[in-house]
Design a protein around this motif. Structure first.
Motif, mmCIF file in Angstrom:
data_model
loop_
_atom_site.group_PDB
_atom_site.id
_atom_site.type_symbol
_atom_site.label_atom_id
_atom_site.label_comp_id
_atom_site.label_asym_id
_atom_site.label_seq_id
_atom_site.Cartn_x
_atom_site.Cartn_y
_atom_site.Cartn_z
ATOM 1 N N GLN A 1 0.828 -1.206 0.000
ATOM 2 C CA GLN A 1 0.000 0.000 0.000
ATOM 3 C C GLN A 1 0.862 1.254 0.000
ATOM 4 O OE1 GLN A 1 -2.704 -0.497 3.300
ATOM 5 N NE2 GLN A 1 -4.273 -1.326 1.953
ATOM 6 N N GLN A 2 1.974 1.235 0.729
ATOM 7 C CA GLN A 2 2.879 2.380 0.716
ATOM 8 C C GLN A 2 3.499 2.556 -0.665
ATOM 9 O OE1 GLN A 2 5.441 1.315 3.994
ATOM 10 N NE2 GLN A 2 4.205 2.448 5.465
ATOM 11 N N TYR A 3 3.872 1.454 -1.291
ATOM 12 C CA TYR A 3 4.401 1.523 -2.658
ATOM 13 C C TYR A 3 3.355 2.132 -3.594
ATOM 14 C CZ TYR A 3 5.759 0.123 -7.343
ATOM 15 O OH TYR A 3 6.056 0.144 -8.683
ATOM 16 N N ASN A 4 2.114 1.730 -3.415
ATOM 17 C CA ASN A 4 1.030 2.245 -4.248
ATOM 18 C C ASN A 4 0.914 3.762 -4.104
ATOM 19 O OD1 ASN A 4 -1.183 2.264 -5.961
ATOM 20 N ND2 ASN A 4 -2.586 1.388 -4.476
ATOM 21 N N VAL A 5 0.996 4.278 -2.880
ATOM 22 C CA VAL A 5 0.931 5.726 -2.651
ATOM 23 C C VAL A 5 2.112 6.416 -3.334
ATOM 24 C CG1 VAL A 5 1.105 7.553 -0.905
ATOM 25 C CG2 VAL A 5 -0.392 5.588 -0.511
ATOM 26 N N ILE B 1 -5.949 6.170 5.193
ATOM 27 C CA ILE B 1 -5.000 6.844 4.302
ATOM 28 C C ILE B 1 -4.136 7.834 5.087
ATOM 29 C CG2 ILE B 1 -6.614 8.656 3.581
ATOM 30 C CD1 ILE B 1 -3.974 6.998 1.328
ATOM 31 N N THR B 2 -4.704 8.462 6.117
ATOM 32 C CA THR B 2 -3.932 9.410 6.914
ATOM 33 C C THR B 2 -2.796 8.703 7.639
ATOM 34 O OG1 THR B 2 -5.874 10.805 7.192
ATOM 35 C CG2 THR B 2 -4.068 11.158 8.735
ATOM 36 N N ARG B 3 -3.083 7.552 8.245
ATOM 37 C CA ARG B 3 -2.029 6.781 8.933
ATOM 38 C C ARG B 3 -0.974 6.300 7.947
ATOM 39 N NH1 ARG B 3 -6.461 4.707 11.661
ATOM 40 N NH2 ARG B 3 -6.425 2.862 10.337
ATOM 41 N N LEU B 4 -1.416 5.899 6.768
ATOM 42 C CA LEU B 4 -0.487 5.451 5.731
ATOM 43 C C LEU B 4 0.460 6.595 5.341
ATOM 44 C CD1 LEU B 4 0.096 2.983 3.924
ATOM 45 C CD2 LEU B 4 -1.664 3.785 2.393
ATOM 46 N N LEU B 5 -0.091 7.775 5.164
ATOM 47 C CA LEU B 5 0.725 8.940 4.837
ATOM 48 C C LEU B 5 1.616 9.349 6.015
ATOM 49 C CD1 LEU B 5 -1.931 10.920 2.800
ATOM 50 C CD2 LEU B 5 0.247 10.031 1.913
ATOM 51 N N ASP B 6 1.109 9.189 7.247
ATOM 52 C CA ASP B 6 1.926 9.473 8.439
ATOM 53 C C ASP B 6 3.196 8.621 8.427
ATOM 54 O OD1 ASP B 6 0.099 11.300 9.486
ATOM 55 O OD2 ASP B 6 -0.797 9.847 10.882
ATOM 56 N N ARG B 7 3.033 7.337 8.125
ATOM 57 C CA ARG B 7 4.191 6.425 8.109
ATOM 58 C C ARG B 7 5.182 6.805 7.005
ATOM 59 N NH1 ARG B 7 -0.070 2.379 8.933
ATOM 60 N NH2 ARG B 7 -0.134 1.958 11.153
ATOM 61 N N GLU C 1 5.531 9.764 5.671
ATOM 62 C CA GLU C 1 6.143 11.035 6.039
ATOM 63 C C GLU C 1 7.225 10.806 7.099
ATOM 64 O OE1 GLU C 1 4.480 15.519 6.479
ATOM 65 O OE2 GLU C 1 3.523 14.029 7.772
ATOM 66 N N GLY C 2 6.971 9.896 8.022
ATOM 67 C CA GLY C 2 7.966 9.554 9.037
ATOM 68 C C GLY C 2 9.233 8.968 8.439
ATOM 69 N N LYS C 3 9.095 8.287 7.311
ATOM 70 C CA LYS C 3 10.245 7.712 6.604
ATOM 71 C C LYS C 3 10.862 8.721 5.632
ATOM 72 C CE LYS C 3 8.378 3.038 6.760
ATOM 73 N NZ LYS C 3 8.038 1.837 6.004
ATOM 74 N N LYS C 4 10.296 9.940 5.592
ATOM 75 C CA LYS C 4 10.766 11.013 4.708
ATOM 76 C C LYS C 4 10.580 10.680 3.225
ATOM 77 C CE LYS C 4 13.268 13.338 8.100
ATOM 78 N NZ LYS C 4 12.224 13.656 9.006
ATOM 79 N N LEU C 5 9.556 9.871 2.918
ATOM 80 C CA LEU C 5 9.275 9.491 1.536
ATOM 81 C C LEU C 5 8.220 10.397 0.903
ATOM 82 C CD1 LEU C 5 9.267 5.598 1.965
ATOM 83 C CD2 LEU C 5 11.150 7.078 1.240
ATOM 84 N N VAL C 6 7.398 11.032 1.750
ATOM 85 C CA VAL C 6 6.421 12.012 1.272
ATOM 86 C C VAL C 6 6.452 13.226 2.198
ATOM 87 C CG1 VAL C 6 4.874 10.243 0.312
ATOM 88 C CG2 VAL C 6 4.437 11.144 2.578
ATOM 89 N N ARG C 7 5.914 14.328 1.707
ATOM 90 C CA ARG C 7 5.713 15.510 2.543
ATOM 91 C C ARG C 7 4.303 16.019 2.294
ATOM 92 N NH1 ARG C 7 6.184 20.250 -0.368
ATOM 93 N NH2 ARG C 7 7.155 19.979 -2.409
ATOM 94 N N ARG C 8 3.743 16.676 3.316
ATOM 95 C CA ARG C 8 2.391 17.208 3.215
ATOM 96 C C ARG C 8 2.396 18.695 3.534
ATOM 97 N NH1 ARG C 8 -0.804 12.690 6.672
ATOM 98 N NH2 ARG C 8 1.104 12.796 7.882
ATOM 99 N N GLU C 9 1.528 19.424 2.844
ATOM 100 C CA GLU C 9 1.394 20.863 3.063
ATOM 101 C C GLU C 9 -0.076 21.250 2.995
ATOM 102 O OE1 GLU C 9 3.613 23.047 0.155
ATOM 103 O OE2 GLU C 9 5.518 22.097 0.699
ATOM 104 N N ARG C 10 -0.428 22.255 3.778
ATOM 105 C CA ARG C 10 -1.769 22.847 3.685
ATOM 106 C C ARG C 10 -1.641 24.128 2.869
ATOM 107 N NH1 ARG C 10 -5.699 20.736 6.811
ATOM 108 N NH2 ARG C 10 -5.042 19.464 8.574
ATOM 109 N N PRO C 11 -2.364 24.208 1.748
ATOM 110 C CA PRO C 11 -2.309 25.443 0.954
ATOM 111 C C PRO C 11 -2.866 26.622 1.757
ATOM 112 C CG PRO C 11 -3.397 23.670 -0.262
ATOM 113 C CD PRO C 11 -3.207 23.195 1.137
ATOM 114 N N SER C 12 -2.283 27.792 1.594
ATOM 115 C CA SER C 12 -2.729 28.974 2.349
ATOM 116 C C SER C 12 -4.134 29.417 1.934
ATOM 117 C CB SER C 12 -1.739 30.122 2.184
ATOM 118 O OG SER C 12 -1.590 30.434 0.822
#
Length: 138
Positions: free
Chosen positions: A59-63, A91-97, A99-110
């Protein structure tokens, strides 16, 4: 591609013999669904060691694959969830993991604080490339 088709044909032949049911009362549609499920399971078992070697799940590979395809614009979290091959309830927990591995980053648009945009990092791109299963080698 020929390697994949021949591998699937070999697996189907083995599985057809493995069914060993006394009363085979089913349709072509049932055979097709069963073959698809068995093939998906086969590829899952084939790819799992490759993902394990790189410390990610399928699932992480898929993301990572989805975000790599999205390019520099990234994608909102819910768009990623919609594009998943295997639907992930968290999906949030998947992205958390990831992001913790520094494979993705998340931002909130202003301009829209309710949305979260996700981007693949350089490390994520390398990990995605290196963990892509070598389908033509088996």
């Amino acid at each position: 591609m020929i390697c994949i088709v021949s591998a699937v044909a070999q697996v189907k032949a083995k599985l057809d013999g493995a069914a060993k049911q006394k009363h085979l009362v089913h349709s072509r549609q049932q055979d097709a669904v069963t073959s698809i499920l068995r093939t998906a399971d086969y590829f899952g078992r084939f790819c799992s060691p490759v993902f394990d070697q790189h410390g990610i799940t399928s699932q992480q590979y898929n993301v990572l694959r989805i975000l790599r395809g999205a390019g520099l614009g990234g994608l909102p979290t819910l768009d990623i969830a919609e594009r998943m091959i295997e639907q992930a309830p968290g999906i949030t927990r998947l992205l958390d993991r990831l992001e913790g591995k520094k494979l993705v980053r998340r931002e909130r648009p202003s301009d829209n604080r309710r949305q979260v945009l996700c981007y693949i990092t350089s490390l994520g791109s390398i990990s995605c490339k290196n963990s892509t299963p070598p389908l033509g080698t088996r």
